[in-house]
Every structure is written in structure tokens, then in C-alpha cells.
Scaffold this motif. Structure first.
Motif, short mmCIF file in Angstrom:
data_model
loop_
_atom_site.label_atom_id
_atom_site.label_comp_id
_atom_site.label_asym_id
_atom_site.label_seq_id
_atom_site.Cartn_x
_atom_site.Cartn_y
_atom_site.Cartn_z
N ASP A 38 22.36 -8.02 -10.29
CA ASP A 38 22.74 -7.72 -8.93
C ASP A 38 21.45 -7.79 -8.07
N ASP A 40 20.90 -6.16 -4.27
CA ASP A 40 20.57 -4.96 -3.49
C ASP A 40 20.52 -3.71 -4.35
N MET A 41 19.42 -3.02 -4.29
CA MET A 41 19.24 -1.74 -4.97
C MET A 41 19.16 -1.89 -6.49
N THR A 42 19.05 -3.18 -6.95
CA THR A 42 18.80 -3.45 -8.37
C THR A 42 17.48 -4.20 -8.47
N ASP A 231 29.13 -3.88 -10.73
CA ASP A 231 28.22 -4.89 -11.30
C ASP A 231 28.50 -5.13 -12.79
MG MG Z 1 23.61 -3.35 -5.66
#
Ligand code: MG
Ligand code: TMP
Length: 286
Positions: A38, A40-42, A231
Motif C-alpha cells: 500500500d 499512504d501511511m504504509t 490492504d
Molecule cells: Mg494506507
């Protein structure tokens, strides 16, 4: 076996199983490996110095390309729907139509803003987007070992490509499934292309891209990285899967969500802003 798995940020429900998967993947060799992550934010940070970092959408929301009225409306959408996204008391079935609503409303607002293609790179440059610490090793090592990296994102493809291009790590082994902008002949955003990818339809997104997975059929071992339970479906298109190791970043609402993440991800990283653990696993596997 791998020292980083003892980091304080790491939680595992079944560490023995993790070791077994890793050993089996190592034995099969790095030419059988693919990474699906993933964005965003990963791959990007959740926070820096106590301040939240932007998602692809937020990069635009906070940019000069958007009017202040539109900014207010996008902020209102975020304040309404993000708490739903991370609410573990609601089922996916209940959340799914609300997520479609969020993405649809946000994309409609963005299209109204007559965003110019040539302005995207400045918006990214001026943003506070940050890839997680250790991203250079992550991207460069995968490239050096010819391991395909699929970035599968419900964010915006044009923006995430620009983030990794500006970081100097958009190598030839990277493929992206995401929401891409469609520009008219004068370079003004007129729509988003193809089927919408939101946080809970990555399975359907994977199924639309059978060609990609067909090409990678000699790589049945998968390292999957995500931060949302949606995800977990990113590898559903992988053909004849042999082993999958799922690494989950748990960035927010940690106590409430810890148990469900432990049940579904093999390795859970709690408030960990780095790629140290995935990098250590890659080093072991290559
Ligand atoms: Mg994400
Ligand atoms: P990801 O699949 O790459 O993580 O991207 C999805 C993230 O984008 C998800 O966490 C929600 C976020 N998002 C925004 O921040 N603003 C928006 O307007 C929308 C539609 C999504």
C-alpha cells in the motif's frame, strides 16, 4: 533469526509461523519473490514530530491548487469519514458504501477545481509528504535484486508517482495500481480514469489486473505491506501463491485495533515510522 523482529514496535500472534514462512521463502530464492505494498501511511509516514503527514489526497487538499472553500469541504469530508475508516466497531460491509461516498465526493470536488497537470509536481514539492525512514534501502535494494514492487493504492497515482520520483526511487521494477487523473487536451483535470479504487475494493482492483499477475506467475512468494485491513486483499490476484507474509502498520487507535491486526497480519508494527523491519526481512530473503 532476524534481530529486528525483536524491536519493541513488533508484535506477532504466531512468531514460529512467521519464522517458517520466512525460511520457506528464503529457500525458494529471491527470484520467486514479489512485494506488494500500500502507499499512504504504509510507505509514507503517518506522523513526523507529532504532526500528521499527508496522504496523496491531503497533498492536494493542502496545496495552492485548491480554493479555500473547497479545502473546507474536503476537510469536512475527512473529519466525517476518516473516523469511520478506522472504526473497528463497524463491519466492512457497513463501511464500504460510506467509503465509496467519501472517495466519490472528494474526487468530484477535486475535478471542480480545474487542477492543471503541470502544477502537481510543485504541490508535491511544497507538501509535507515523507516516505518512511529507510525508504532508500527499501526501493534501491528491491531494484538491485530485480524484485518487482507493486504499489497498490487507493490514493492518487499521479501524486504518489511524483512523491517517489522526487525522492529518486521510482525505479523500473515499480508498478502502480491506483486512481489516475484524466486531463483534457489543455492539461486540466476532467475526471479520474477507470474503476475507482477505494480502501475496501482492492480485491476487485487486483482482479482487474490479471495480466500483471500473469507476468509475475514465476514469483509465488509475496511480501505484503499495508496499514488498513482493506490492504490484506491486495495479493488476491497472485497466481499459484506459495507463501505470503503480511506486515501491517498499526498507526492509529492502537489499543482498539491491536487484536484484529494481530489476527490478520503476521507481523504488526505499532507506531513504527520506519521501514527497518521490512528492510531486515528483505535483507534476509535476498
Ligand atoms: Mg494506507
Ligand atoms: P492508500 O490505499 O494508499 O492507503 O490510500 C487511501 C488513504 O487515503 C486512506 O487512508 C484514506 C485517505 N484519503 C484521504 O486522506 N482523503 C480523501 O479525500 C480520500 C478519499 C482518502
Amino acid at each position: 533469526m532476524i534481530a529486528e523482529l525483536s524491536n519493541p514496535s513488533v508484535l506477532m500472534k504466531d512468531p514460529v509461523r512467521v519464522q517458517e514462512i520466512l525460511q520457506s521463502m528464503k529457500k525458494a530464492g529471491s527470484n520467486t519473490l514479489q512485494v506488494i505494498s500500500d502507499f499512504d501511511m504504509t510507505l509514507t509516514r503517518f506522523a513526523y514530530n507529532g504532526k500528521r503527514c499527508p496522504t496523496c489526497h491531503n497533498i492536494l487538499d493542502n496545496s495552492k491548487l485548491i480554493s479555500s472553500d473547497c479545502k473546507d469541504m474536503l476537510k469536512e469530508l475527512l473529519d466525517t469519514y476518516y473516523p469511520i475508516e478506522i472504526d473497528c466497531s463497524r463491519s466492512v460491509e457497513e463501511k464500504l458504501p460510506l467509503m465509496v461516498e467519501w472517495w466519490t465526493k472528494a474526487h468530484d470536488l477535486l475535478v471542480e477545481q480545474k487542477i492543471r497537470k503541470e502544477m502537481l509536481s510543485t504541490a508535491v514539492q511544497e507538501s509535507e509528504a515523507m516516505l518512511r525512514e529507510g525508504y532508500e534501502f527499501f526501493f534501491n535494494h528491491l531494484h538491485e535484486h530485480s524484485i518487482p514492487l507493486l504499489i497498490f493504492s487507493a490514493g492518487i497515482g499521479d501524486i504518489l508517482e511524483e512523491v517517489i520520483r522526487q525522492a529518486g526511487v521510482f525505479h523500473s521494477n515499480v508498478n502502480v495500481f491506483s486512481n489516475y487523473m484524466d486531463f483534457d487536451d489543455s492539461g486540466v483535470l476532467k475526471a479520474f480514469k477507470g474503476e475507482l479504487i477505494h480502501i475496501y475494493n482492492k480485491r476487485e482492483g487486483a482482479m482487474l489486473n490479471t495480466g500483471h499477475f500473469q507476468e509475475l506467475r514465476t514469483r509465488p512468494n509475496v511480501l505484503l505491506m499495508g496499514d488498513s485491513l482493506g490492504d490484506l486483499n491486495m495479493a488476491d490476484g497472485v497466481q499459484d501463491m506459495e507463501n505470503i507474509l503480511k506486515i501491517g502498520y498499526l498507526n492509529d487507535k492502537v489499543e482498539e485495533r491491536k487484536q484484529s491486526y494481530l489476527n490478520l497480519y503476521d507481523v504488526v508494527l505499532i507506531n513504527d515510522e520506519t521501514l527497518e523491519v521490512p528492510n531486515a526481512l528483505l535483507l534476509y530473503l535476498t
